[in-house]
Design a protein around this motif. Structure first.
Motif, PDB file in Angstrom:
ATOM      1  N   LYS A   1       0.751  -1.116  -0.059  1.00 18.99           N
ATOM      2  CA  LYS A   1       0.075   0.006   0.180  1.00 18.99           C
ATOM      3  C   LYS A   1       0.936   1.008   0.025  1.00 18.99           C
ATOM      4  N   ALA A   2       1.956   1.078   0.730  1.00 18.01           N
ATOM      5  CA  ALA A   2       2.935   2.165   0.778  1.00 18.01           C
ATOM      6  C   ALA A   2       3.500   2.635  -0.637  1.00 18.01           C
ATOM      7  N   GLU A   3       3.749   1.761  -1.497  1.00 18.35           N
ATOM      8  CA  GLU A   3       4.171   1.931  -2.735  1.00 18.35           C
ATOM      9  C   GLU A   3       2.849   2.581  -3.781  1.00 18.35           C
ATOM     10  N   LEU A   4       1.872   2.074  -3.411  1.00 18.11           N
ATOM     11  CA  LEU A   4       0.746   2.647  -4.363  1.00 18.11           C
ATOM     12  C   LEU A   4       0.490   4.060  -3.890  1.00 18.11           C
ATOM     13  N   ALA A   5       0.714   4.574  -2.631  1.00 24.53           N
ATOM     14  CA  ALA A   5       0.607   5.993  -2.221  1.00 24.53           C
ATOM     15  C   ALA A   5       1.668   6.703  -2.902  1.00 24.53           C
ATOM     16  N   LEU A   6       3.163   6.076  -2.691  1.00 26.45           N
ATOM     17  CA  LEU A   6       4.270   6.589  -3.608  1.00 26.45           C
ATOM     18  C   LEU A   6       4.025   7.020  -4.950  1.00 26.45           C
ATOM     19  N   LEU A   7       3.284   6.061  -5.686  1.00 27.01           N
ATOM     20  CA  LEU A   7       2.923   6.116  -7.217  1.00 27.01           C
ATOM     21  C   LEU A   7       1.706   7.328  -7.310  1.00 27.01           C
ATOM     22  N   GLY A   8       0.925   7.585  -6.409  1.00 26.05           N
ATOM     23  CA  GLY A   8       0.036   8.511  -6.374  1.00 26.05           C
ATOM     24  C   GLY A   8       0.702   9.809  -6.139  1.00 26.05           C
ATOM     25  N   ALA A   9       1.614   9.748  -5.110  1.00 27.90           N
ATOM     26  CA  ALA A   9       2.418  10.944  -5.024  1.00 27.90           C
ATOM     27  C   ALA A   9       3.251  11.555  -6.266  1.00 27.90           C
ATOM     28  N   LEU A  10       3.912  10.522  -6.874  1.00 29.79           N
ATOM     29  CA  LEU A  10       4.525  10.817  -8.120  1.00 29.79           C
ATOM     30  C   LEU A  10       3.798  11.637  -9.002  1.00 29.79           C
ATOM     31  N   SER A  11       2.513  10.799  -9.309  1.00 24.59           N
ATOM     32  CA  SER A  11       1.652  11.616 -10.304  1.00 24.59           C
ATOM     33  C   SER A  11       1.154  12.907  -9.906  1.00 24.59           C
ATOM     34  N   ALA A  12       0.865  13.123  -8.552  1.00 20.74           N
ATOM     35  CA  ALA A  12       0.514  14.412  -8.192  1.00 20.74           C
ATOM     36  C   ALA A  12       1.895  15.394  -8.465  1.00 20.74           C
ATOM     37  N   GLY A  13       3.023  14.827  -8.223  1.00 25.33           N
ATOM     38  CA  GLY A  13       4.164  15.822  -8.543  1.00 25.33           C
ATOM     39  C   GLY A  13       4.340  16.244 -10.115  1.00 25.33           C
ATOM     40  N   LEU A  14       4.231  15.187 -10.802  1.00 28.67           N
ATOM     41  CA  LEU A  14       4.467  15.522 -12.006  1.00 28.67           C
ATOM     42  C   LEU A  14       3.308  16.532 -12.709  1.00 28.67           C
ATOM     43  N   ALA A  15       1.835  16.449 -12.034  1.00 26.74           N
ATOM     44  CA  ALA A  15       0.881  17.201 -12.531  1.00 26.74           C
ATOM     45  C   ALA A  15       1.361  18.527 -12.123  1.00 26.74           C
ATOM     46  N   ALA A  16       1.741  18.644 -11.023  1.00 21.70           N
ATOM     47  CA  ALA A  16       2.279  20.304 -10.295  1.00 21.70           C
ATOM     48  C   ALA A  16       3.012  20.896 -11.486  1.00 21.70           C
ATOM     49  N   LEU A  17       4.160  20.038 -11.768  1.00 23.27           N
ATOM     50  CA  LEU A  17       5.440  20.415 -12.680  1.00 23.27           C
ATOM     51  C   LEU A  17       4.627  20.927 -13.771  1.00 23.27           C
ATOM     52  N   VAL A  18       3.565  20.027 -14.518  1.00 17.39           N
ATOM     53  CA  VAL A  18       3.061  20.421 -15.834  1.00 17.39           C
ATOM     54  C   VAL A  18       2.447  21.770 -15.724  1.00 17.39           C
ATOM     55  N   VAL A  19       1.794  22.037 -14.735  1.00 19.24           N
ATOM     56  CA  VAL A  19       0.884  23.226 -14.392  1.00 19.24           C
ATOM     57  C   VAL A  19       1.865  24.313 -14.073  1.00 19.24           C
ATOM     58  N   SER A  20       2.853  24.146 -13.544  1.00 18.58           N
ATOM     59  CA  SER A  20       3.669  25.378 -13.453  1.00 18.58           C
ATOM     60  C   SER A  20       4.762  25.729 -14.496  1.00 18.58           C
ATOM     61  N   ALA A  21       5.061  24.688 -15.380  1.00  9.39           N
ATOM     62  CA  ALA A  21       6.280  24.858 -16.350  1.00  9.39           C
ATOM     63  C   ALA A  21       5.647  25.877 -17.416  1.00  9.39           C
ATOM     64  N   ARG A  22       6.565  26.675 -17.817  1.00 10.36           N
ATOM     65  CA  ARG A  22       6.194  27.693 -18.866  1.00 10.36           C
ATOM     66  C   ARG A  22       6.962  27.290 -20.203  1.00 10.36           C
ATOM     67  N   PRO A  23       6.471  26.749 -21.266  1.00  2.00           N
ATOM     68  CA  PRO A  23       7.357  26.522 -22.471  1.00  2.00           C
ATOM     69  C   PRO A  23       8.053  27.693 -22.921  1.00  2.00           C
ATOM     70  N   HIS A  24       9.292  27.516 -23.434  1.00  2.00           N
ATOM     71  CA  HIS A  24      10.120  28.537 -23.933  1.00  2.00           C
ATOM     72  C   HIS A  24      11.415  27.946 -24.446  1.00  2.00           C
ATOM     73  N   PRO A  25      11.845  28.534 -25.523  1.00  2.00           N
ATOM     74  CA  PRO A  25      13.063  28.089 -26.155  1.00  2.00           C
ATOM     75  C   PRO A  25      14.138  28.331 -25.382  1.00  2.00           C
ATOM     76  N   SER A  26      15.098  27.342 -25.611  1.00  2.00           N
ATOM     77  CA  SER A  26      16.485  27.339 -24.836  1.00  2.00           C
ATOM     78  C   SER A  26      17.410  28.452 -25.238  1.00  2.00           C
ATOM     79  N   ARG A  27      18.298  29.083 -24.321  1.00  2.13           N
ATOM     80  CA  ARG A  27      19.251  29.655 -24.723  1.00  2.13           C
ATOM     81  C   ARG A  27      20.389  29.020 -25.122  1.00  2.13           C
ATOM     82  N   GLN A  28      21.464  29.614 -25.851  1.00  2.80           N
ATOM     83  CA  GLN A  28      22.876  28.725 -26.177  1.00  2.80           C
ATOM     84  C   GLN A  28      23.529  28.813 -25.358  1.00  2.80           C
ATOM     85  N   LEU A  29      24.399  27.637 -24.884  1.00  2.00           N
ATOM     86  CA  LEU A  29      25.439  27.610 -23.930  1.00  2.00           C
ATOM     87  C   LEU A  29      26.683  28.434 -24.220  1.00  2.00           C
ATOM     88  N   GLY A  30      27.120  28.311 -25.394  1.00  2.00           N
ATOM     89  CA  GLY A  30      28.501  29.235 -25.826  1.00  2.00           C
ATOM     90  C   GLY A  30      29.665  28.326 -25.517  1.00  2.00           C
TER      91      GLY A  30
END
Length: 288
Positions: free
Chosen positions: A90-119
């Motif tokens: 059951k603990a692993e099921l909870a971790l899988l749920g947390a994993l999905s929630a964490g990814l969802a938060a990242l998707v919502v917060s991320a702002r698409p943008h082209p990269s700069r060059q490193l040089g």
């Protein structure tokens, strides 16, 4: 990409557990693994995942893409239950749920943008890092057991992190000629090959998920930092806290999954469960 990496982790762990242990830092391990269809299938899945990750990095920040790569371990755990008859507490099921929630938060917060060059400085830094990883890997290859697995997995993560950093500006280029003549392409390939060798060595020395979790942590954090500081990765205004929370939750869930799955990823357990999955349960249950 997440599914491809999850399948790759599972197939490569099975192949590494069934291959004779290599104690040195040598490409011969990859040659030995290359003789196994299971490993080649896993490598194909990893290549597909890598190409999809490169396409994702064209517009998406590294903190999102690298966290999604790490989330492949969740797919590995689910496939282990379905194919290799792992137990799913059951603990692993909870971790899988947390994993999905964490990814969802990242998707919502991320702002698409082209990269700069490193040089030029970035190119030199990545080349220097490649030499350092190889030098440290030479000595880390002498470690055995869980210490060797975590150390080599971490080094593999640093190599894959460098490959991710190189691929972010590379993915935004539209000219094939420019890409083929750009040093970042060859630095990305070199870091990927070194990372693949280090990961295979890590998988042979202990728990596959410990190796993969160490790799994912070492891959996600540096790449996320470099992306935000140097490559122009962006977060939607006012959602910085959500991005930080999502990244932390995702990373902790991946590390937590490694501890619960550790006994099932031990080489002897992998061999036994592969036999069970192949319909040879009687052979797998006999004492050695």
């Amino acid at each position: 990409m997440i599914v491809a990496y999850g399948v790759a982790n599972l197939l490569q762990s099975v192949a590494a557990a069934r291959t004779d242990l290599h104690t040195g830092f040598s490409p011969r391990l990859l040659l030995s693994l290359g003789k196994r269809k299971t490993y080649l299938a896993g490598l194909l899945c990893q290549t597909i995942g890598f190409l999809l990750a490169v396409l994702a990095r064209r517009d998406l920040p590294l903190f999102l893409v690298q966290a999604a790569v790490a989330a492949g371990l969740g797919v590995t755990a689910l496939l282990g239950v379905l194919v290799l008859k792992w137990r799913l507490p059951k603990a692993e099921l909870a971790l899988l749920g947390a994993l999905s929630a964490g990814l969802a938060a990242l998707v919502v917060s991320a702002r698409p943008h082209p990269s700069r060059q490193l040089g030029l400085a970035g190119d030199v830094g990545l080349a220097t890092l490649l030499v350092l990883i190889g030098a440290v890997g030479f000595f880390a290859a002498r470690l055995h057991g869980s210490h060797g697995s975590v150390a080599l997995g971490s080094l593999a993560g640093v190599a894959f992190s460098a490959a991710a950093v190189a691929s972010r500006p590379l993915a935004g280029m539209h000219s094939i000629h420019h890409i083929l003549t750009y040093p970042l392409l060859y630095l990305m390939i070199a870091h990927s090959l070194v990372g693949q060798l280090l990961l295979a060595m890590a998988m042979q020395r202990g728990s596959t998920t410990s190796a993969v979790a160490a790799m994912d942590a070492a891959s996600a954090v540096p790449a996320a930092a470099v992306g935000l500081l140097l490559l122009g990765d962006e977060i939607h205004p006012g959602r910085e806290w959500l991005a930080a929370a999502g990244f932390l939750v995702t990373l902790l869930a991946v590390i937590g999954l490694s501890f619960y799955a550790e006994p099932q990823h031990h080489p002897e357990a992998v061999r036994a469960r592969v036999a069970v999955g192949a319909g040879s349960s009687r052979s797998a249950n006999r004492p050695d």
